[in-house]
Design a protein around this motif. Sequence first.
Motif, PDB file in Angstrom:
ATOM      1  N   GLU A 233      -6.206 -10.950  -6.934  1.00 46.16           N
ATOM      2  CA  GLU A 233      -7.747 -11.142  -7.163  1.00 46.16           C
ATOM      3  C   GLU A 233      -7.663 -11.660  -8.738  1.00 46.16           C
ATOM      4  O   GLU A 233      -6.635 -10.952  -9.486  1.00 46.16           O
ATOM      5  CB  GLU A 233      -7.804  -9.460  -6.876  1.00 46.16           C
ATOM      6  N   LYS A 235     -10.249 -11.148 -11.523  1.00 51.57           N
ATOM      7  CA  LYS A 235     -11.486 -10.794 -12.252  1.00 51.57           C
ATOM      8  C   LYS A 235     -12.006 -11.338 -14.406  1.00 51.57           C
ATOM      9  O   LYS A 235     -11.165 -11.084 -14.521  1.00 51.57           O
ATOM     10  CB  LYS A 235     -11.294  -9.025 -12.356  1.00 51.57           C
ATOM     11  N   THR A 237     -14.953  -9.966 -16.625  1.00 54.09           N
ATOM     12  CA  THR A 237     -15.521  -8.872 -16.951  1.00 54.09           C
ATOM     13  C   THR A 237     -15.699  -9.128 -18.474  1.00 54.09           C
ATOM     14  O   THR A 237     -15.179  -9.861 -19.338  1.00 54.09           O
ATOM     15  CB  THR A 237     -15.536  -7.816 -16.323  1.00 54.09           C
ATOM     16  N   ILE A 241     -11.392  -3.078 -17.512  1.00 50.79           N
ATOM     17  CA  ILE A 241     -10.895  -2.916 -16.020  1.00 50.79           C
ATOM     18  C   ILE A 241     -10.779  -1.065 -15.959  1.00 50.79           C
ATOM     19  O   ILE A 241      -9.871  -0.547 -16.799  1.00 50.79           O
ATOM     20  CB  ILE A 241      -9.501  -3.455 -15.465  1.00 50.79           C
ATOM     21  N   MET A 245     -12.496   0.219 -10.059  1.00 50.22           N
ATOM     22  CA  MET A 245     -12.143  -0.907  -9.656  1.00 50.22           C
ATOM     23  C   MET A 245     -11.128  -1.044  -9.190  1.00 50.22           C
ATOM     24  O   MET A 245     -11.009  -2.083  -8.214  1.00 50.22           O
ATOM     25  CB  MET A 245     -12.148  -2.367 -11.094  1.00 50.22           C
ATOM     26  N   SER A 264      -6.665 -10.821 -14.313  1.00 53.46           N
ATOM     27  CA  SER A 264      -8.037 -10.316 -15.453  1.00 53.46           C
ATOM     28  C   SER A 264      -8.145 -10.355 -16.527  1.00 53.46           C
ATOM     29  O   SER A 264      -7.359 -10.499 -17.719  1.00 53.46           O
ATOM     30  CB  SER A 264      -8.504  -8.761 -15.166  1.00 53.46           C
TER      31      SER A 264
END
Length: 305
Positions: A233, A235, A237, A241, A245, A264
């Motif tokens: 996955e 991410k 942002t 995190i 989430m 991430s």
Amino acid sequence: MNIIKTLIRDLFSPIASILGVFLTLYFGIFYVPSYIEETKNEKIARMNESLIDRIQEIVYNNKNIDEEFIETMIKGLELKSRTKYPFSTKELLTQSQESFMNNRFISIQERFKYFNQIQKLKESIRENSVKNEIKKSEINFLSLISTILSVIITILSTLGIFLKNKKNKEMEIESELIKTSDEIKESIINAVEFENRIGDLLHKLSSTIEKPTSQERGYDFLVNFNNHKYYIEVKATRDPITLPMIEQIIGRLRNLDGNLILISNKRLTQTAEKFIQNFNKLNEQKFISIVGNDIDEIEDKLREI
């Protein structure tokens, strides 16, 4: 600095505007009419003093004087000062009598003499009903107009302040919406760009890579490292995190036959990291978190798996 300026503007600008409205109302209703009234009274006082002096001078010199003569003097001063004389002819003569009686520079006999002369003149003239009517019905139209204009200006100013504040608020909301919209667009672009870069990296590291055709599958890539499946996955942002989430990701992927990797650009909160540690202790399926913006750094971490 901009925040302070905005705060000062938001706090003091409305206060200054409201203060201006109240000052306009005060000057229009109280100060200006009062000033006009004082000016008018000063003019009347000067007119009255001048008329009394003239009448005394004429009477003192034993000159004849009648109602028409006095009315002419009054009319002349009214035209000169542009102010209505508020006293009737008899009232003016009464004041002249009182002034004679207070004049200590002439003998008491003379005072009574002049007093009686003026009294005879008073008794010979008719009551000035027109002057009394003017006196009773006199209205200071200038003061009235000033008050009305001030009230109108105050209402318009208040309405203007309201509309201005409303417009400023609408502009601020619109500006915030545009700013938020731009931030969302930028965030989406950055997320897509970050995911594409990770995709290129995974193609480089794994001969077997699968990208699901539907987001409902709950992951972005399926890769094979050293004969082990990893559901990845990605991410990107603006904020760290968080635990919700992580719980959401694990909830979607924990029933799959492989380990989980979260890549991430932002760090995990302490609560989220602790949850992952507990999850890895209690489950055979492992959850691996890789954080970084630098692709080479992410590549090094993936090779360590």
